[in-house]
Design a protein around this motif. Structure first.
Motif, PDB file in Angstrom:
ATOM      1  N   MET A 228       0.826  -1.181   0.000  1.00  0.00           N
ATOM      2  CA  MET A 228       0.000   0.000   0.000  1.00  0.00           C
ATOM      3  C   MET A 228       0.874   1.250   0.000  1.00  0.00           C
ATOM      4  SD  MET A 228      -3.192  -1.174   2.468  1.00  0.00           S
ATOM      5  CE  MET A 228      -3.689   0.437   2.852  1.00  0.00           C
ATOM      6  N   ASN A 229       0.499   2.200  -0.827  1.00  0.00           N
ATOM      7  CA  ASN A 229       1.228   3.454  -0.927  1.00  0.00           C
ATOM      8  C   ASN A 229       0.536   4.525  -0.095  1.00  0.00           C
ATOM      9  OD1 ASN A 229       2.973   2.306  -2.850  1.00  0.00           O
ATOM     10  ND2 ASN A 229       1.560   2.800  -4.493  1.00  0.00           N
ATOM     11  N   GLN A 230       1.294   5.562   0.227  1.00  0.00           N
ATOM     12  CA  GLN A 230       0.720   6.679   0.968  1.00  0.00           C
ATOM     13  C   GLN A 230       0.469   7.827   0.000  1.00  0.00           C
ATOM     14  OE1 GLN A 230       2.593   7.349   4.690  1.00  0.00           O
ATOM     15  NE2 GLN A 230       1.631   9.342   5.001  1.00  0.00           N
ATOM     16  N   TYR A 231      -0.726   8.389   0.058  1.00  0.00           N
ATOM     17  CA  TYR A 231      -1.134   9.460  -0.849  1.00  0.00           C
ATOM     18  C   TYR A 231      -1.635  10.655  -0.058  1.00  0.00           C
ATOM     19  CZ  TYR A 231      -1.134   5.864  -4.463  1.00  0.00           C
ATOM     20  OH  TYR A 231      -0.770   4.867  -5.326  1.00  0.00           O
ATOM     21  N   GLU A 232      -1.628  11.799  -0.736  1.00  0.00           N
ATOM     22  CA  GLU A 232      -2.179  13.020  -0.180  1.00  0.00           C
ATOM     23  C   GLU A 232      -3.010  13.664  -1.278  1.00  0.00           C
ATOM     24  OE1 GLU A 232       0.223  15.668   2.687  1.00  0.00           O
ATOM     25  OE2 GLU A 232       0.450  16.586   0.716  1.00  0.00           O
ATOM     26  N   THR A 233      -4.234  14.034  -0.974  1.00  0.00           N
ATOM     27  CA  THR A 233      -5.077  14.677  -1.961  1.00  0.00           C
ATOM     28  C   THR A 233      -5.616  15.980  -1.395  1.00  0.00           C
ATOM     29  OG1 THR A 233      -6.964  14.402  -3.451  1.00  0.00           O
ATOM     30  CG2 THR A 233      -7.173  13.393  -1.308  1.00  0.00           C
ATOM     31  N   VAL A 234      -5.575  17.015  -2.212  1.00  0.00           N
ATOM     32  CA  VAL A 234      -6.131  18.313  -1.852  1.00  0.00           C
ATOM     33  C   VAL A 234      -7.189  18.639  -2.893  1.00  0.00           C
ATOM     34  CG1 VAL A 234      -5.668  20.777  -1.532  1.00  0.00           C
ATOM     35  CG2 VAL A 234      -3.980  19.089  -0.807  1.00  0.00           C
ATOM     36  N   PHE A 235      -8.367  19.047  -2.437  1.00  0.00           N
ATOM     37  CA  PHE A 235      -9.401  19.444  -3.377  1.00  0.00           C
ATOM     38  C   PHE A 235     -10.037  20.744  -2.918  1.00  0.00           C
ATOM     39  CE2 PHE A 235     -11.039  16.317  -0.437  1.00  0.00           C
ATOM     40  CZ  PHE A 235     -12.260  16.815  -0.012  1.00  0.00           C
ATOM     41  N   ILE A 236     -10.519  21.505  -3.901  1.00  0.00           N
ATOM     42  CA  ILE A 236     -11.133  22.798  -3.638  1.00  0.00           C
ATOM     43  C   ILE A 236     -12.612  22.687  -3.976  1.00  0.00           C
ATOM     44  CG2 ILE A 236     -11.088  25.261  -4.134  1.00  0.00           C
ATOM     45  CD1 ILE A 236      -8.255  24.832  -5.269  1.00  0.00           C
ATOM     46  N   LEU A 237     -13.445  23.029  -2.994  1.00  0.00           N
ATOM     47  CA  LEU A 237     -14.890  23.013  -3.188  1.00  0.00           C
ATOM     48  C   LEU A 237     -15.391  24.428  -3.459  1.00  0.00           C
ATOM     49  CD1 LEU A 237     -15.787  20.653  -0.210  1.00  0.00           C
ATOM     50  CD2 LEU A 237     -15.736  20.052  -2.618  1.00  0.00           C
ATOM     51  N   THR A 238     -16.469  24.533  -4.190  1.00  0.00           N
ATOM     52  CA  THR A 238     -17.036  25.829  -4.549  1.00  0.00           C
ATOM     53  C   THR A 238     -17.410  26.622  -3.286  1.00  0.00           C
ATOM     54  OG1 THR A 238     -18.723  26.917  -5.869  1.00  0.00           O
ATOM     55  CG2 THR A 238     -19.348  24.850  -4.851  1.00  0.00           C
ATOM     56  N   PRO A 239     -17.202  27.935  -3.289  1.00  0.00           N
ATOM     57  CA  PRO A 239     -17.420  28.743  -2.073  1.00  0.00           C
ATOM     58  C   PRO A 239     -18.882  29.001  -1.729  1.00  0.00           C
ATOM     59  CG  PRO A 239     -16.739  30.149  -3.868  1.00  0.00           C
ATOM     60  CD  PRO A 239     -16.634  28.737  -4.364  1.00  0.00           C
ATOM     61  N   VAL A 240     -19.816  28.643  -2.595  1.00  0.00           N
ATOM     62  CA  VAL A 240     -21.231  28.926  -2.327  1.00  0.00           C
ATOM     63  C   VAL A 240     -21.888  27.873  -1.432  1.00  0.00           C
ATOM     64  CG1 VAL A 240     -21.520  30.250  -4.448  1.00  0.00           C
ATOM     65  CG2 VAL A 240     -21.979  27.804  -4.457  1.00  0.00           C
ATOM     66  N   LEU A 241     -21.129  26.879  -0.987  1.00  0.00           N
ATOM     67  CA  LEU A 241     -21.682  25.813  -0.148  1.00  0.00           C
ATOM     68  C   LEU A 241     -21.836  26.265   1.302  1.00  0.00           C
ATOM     69  CD1 LEU A 241     -19.478  22.816  -1.349  1.00  0.00           C
ATOM     70  CD2 LEU A 241     -21.763  23.389  -2.111  1.00  0.00           C
ATOM     71  N   SER A 242     -22.823  25.715   1.978  1.00  0.00           N
ATOM     72  CA  SER A 242     -22.945  25.939   3.421  1.00  0.00           C
ATOM     73  C   SER A 242     -21.972  24.988   4.128  1.00  0.00           C
ATOM     74  CB  SER A 242     -24.377  25.663   3.875  1.00  0.00           C
ATOM     75  OG  SER A 242     -24.665  24.286   3.751  1.00  0.00           O
ATOM     76  N   ASP A 243     -21.803  25.175   5.434  1.00  0.00           N
ATOM     77  CA  ASP A 243     -20.903  24.305   6.183  1.00  0.00           C
ATOM     78  C   ASP A 243     -21.360  22.847   6.134  1.00  0.00           C
ATOM     79  OD1 ASP A 243     -19.078  26.223   6.890  1.00  0.00           O
ATOM     80  OD2 ASP A 243     -19.958  26.600   8.865  1.00  0.00           O
ATOM     81  N   GLU A 244     -22.671  22.617   6.212  1.00  0.00           N
ATOM     82  CA  GLU A 244     -23.185  21.249   6.172  1.00  0.00           C
ATOM     83  C   GLU A 244     -22.899  20.603   4.818  1.00  0.00           C
ATOM     84  OE1 GLU A 244     -25.782  23.730   6.927  1.00  0.00           O
ATOM     85  OE2 GLU A 244     -25.150  23.670   9.009  1.00  0.00           O
ATOM     86  N   GLN A 245     -23.113  21.362   3.732  1.00  0.00           N
ATOM     87  CA  GLN A 245     -22.863  20.821   2.390  1.00  0.00           C
ATOM     88  C   GLN A 245     -21.391  20.505   2.205  1.00  0.00           C
ATOM     89  OE1 GLN A 245     -24.607  24.153   0.303  1.00  0.00           O
ATOM     90  NE2 GLN A 245     -26.280  22.867  -0.455  1.00  0.00           N
ATOM     91  N   MET A 246     -20.512  21.362   2.745  1.00  0.00           N
ATOM     92  CA  MET A 246     -19.079  21.115   2.627  1.00  0.00           C
ATOM     93  C   MET A 246     -18.699  19.835   3.382  1.00  0.00           C
ATOM     94  SD  MET A 246     -15.831  23.350   3.836  1.00  0.00           S
ATOM     95  CE  MET A 246     -15.996  22.738   5.489  1.00  0.00           C
ATOM     96  N   LYS A 247     -19.222  19.683   4.595  1.00  0.00           N
ATOM     97  CA  LYS A 247     -18.916  18.493   5.386  1.00  0.00           C
ATOM     98  C   LYS A 247     -19.458  17.228   4.725  1.00  0.00           C
ATOM     99  CE  LYS A 247     -18.518  20.982   9.706  1.00  0.00           C
ATOM    100  NZ  LYS A 247     -19.168  21.380  10.939  1.00  0.00           N
ATOM    101  N   GLU A 248     -20.638  17.332   4.104  1.00  0.00           N
ATOM    102  CA  GLU A 248     -21.203  16.184   3.387  1.00  0.00           C
ATOM    103  C   GLU A 248     -20.320  15.783   2.212  1.00  0.00           C
ATOM    104  OE1 GLU A 248     -25.152  17.256   2.187  1.00  0.00           O
ATOM    105  OE2 GLU A 248     -25.888  17.314   4.251  1.00  0.00           O
ATOM    106  N   ALA A 249     -19.796  16.772   1.491  1.00  0.00           N
ATOM    107  CA  ALA A 249     -18.929  16.481   0.342  1.00  0.00           C
ATOM    108  C   ALA A 249     -17.645  15.799   0.794  1.00  0.00           C
ATOM    109  CB  ALA A 249     -18.614  17.761  -0.426  1.00  0.00           C
ATOM    110  N   VAL A 250     -17.042  16.287   1.873  1.00  0.00           N
ATOM    111  CA  VAL A 250     -15.818  15.673   2.400  1.00  0.00           C
ATOM    112  C   VAL A 250     -16.115  14.252   2.869  1.00  0.00           C
ATOM    113  CG1 VAL A 250     -14.059  15.815   4.197  1.00  0.00           C
ATOM    114  CG2 VAL A 250     -14.771  17.885   3.009  1.00  0.00           C
ATOM    115  N   ALA A 251     -17.237  14.062   3.549  1.00  0.00           N
ATOM    116  CA  ALA A 251     -17.623  12.723   4.021  1.00  0.00           C
ATOM    117  C   ALA A 251     -17.840  11.771   2.846  1.00  0.00           C
ATOM    118  CB  ALA A 251     -18.881  12.815   4.878  1.00  0.00           C
ATOM    119  N   LYS A 252     -18.393  12.291   1.754  1.00  0.00           N
ATOM    120  CA  LYS A 252     -18.625  11.461   0.561  1.00  0.00           C
ATOM    121  C   LYS A 252     -17.303  10.939   0.000  1.00  0.00           C
ATOM    122  CE  LYS A 252     -19.913  12.186  -4.204  1.00  0.00           C
ATOM    123  NZ  LYS A 252     -20.462  13.124  -5.162  1.00  0.00           N
ATOM    124  N   PHE A 253     -16.290  11.812  -0.076  1.00  0.00           N
ATOM    125  CA  PHE A 253     -15.004  11.383  -0.622  1.00  0.00           C
ATOM    126  C   PHE A 253     -14.272  10.457   0.349  1.00  0.00           C
ATOM    127  CE2 PHE A 253     -15.571  15.554  -2.874  1.00  0.00           C
ATOM    128  CZ  PHE A 253     -15.968  14.964  -4.056  1.00  0.00           C
TER     129      PHE A 253
END
Length: 114
Positions: free
Chosen positions: A1-26
């Motif tokens: 198994m390899n070690q990875y790091e991923t950074v992603f940028i989400l659109t700024p129009v999201l609410s805090d709940e929507q942002m947390k849901e997106a992170v949880a999805k990934f």
């Protein structure tokens, strides 16, 4: 198994709940495919160097994980399918980068405890 790091940028129009849901999805995409999540950081709303899709800010998130190489492709397909993601990058960490990431995790973990 390899070690990875991923950074992603989400659109700024999201609410805090929507942002947390997106992170949880990934995170769920990773864990469902057998990845082990080592670290998660939400860097918050930051100004970007240049406008992307007419947006000058975005929610930055970092995930650090150990996984098989085939999982990275599944994660990036999930990024492409989600319209909330503006940009993303995933990198494989070599042994020196992995050591640095561990030091960084420990340093920030001690600050949060204090």
């Amino acid at each position: 198994m390899n070690q990875y790091e991923t950074v992603f940028i989400l659109t700024p129009v999201l609410s805090d709940e929507q942002m947390k849901e997106a992170v949880a999805k990934f995170k769920k995409v990773l864990t469902d495919n057998g990845a082990e999540i080592l670290n998660e950081e939400a860097w918050g709303l930051k100004k970007m160097a240049y406008a992307i899709q007419k947006k000058s800010t975005g929610f930055y998130c970092l995930l650090e994980f150990k996984a098989e190489p085939s999982i990275v492709n599944k994660l990036e397909v999930a990024y492409r399918r989600d319209e909330k993601v503006i940009r993303y990058i995933t990198v494989k960490l070599d042994k020196y980068a992995a050591e640095y990431a561990e030091k960084r995790r420990n340093k920030y973990g001690k600050k949060e405890e204090a």
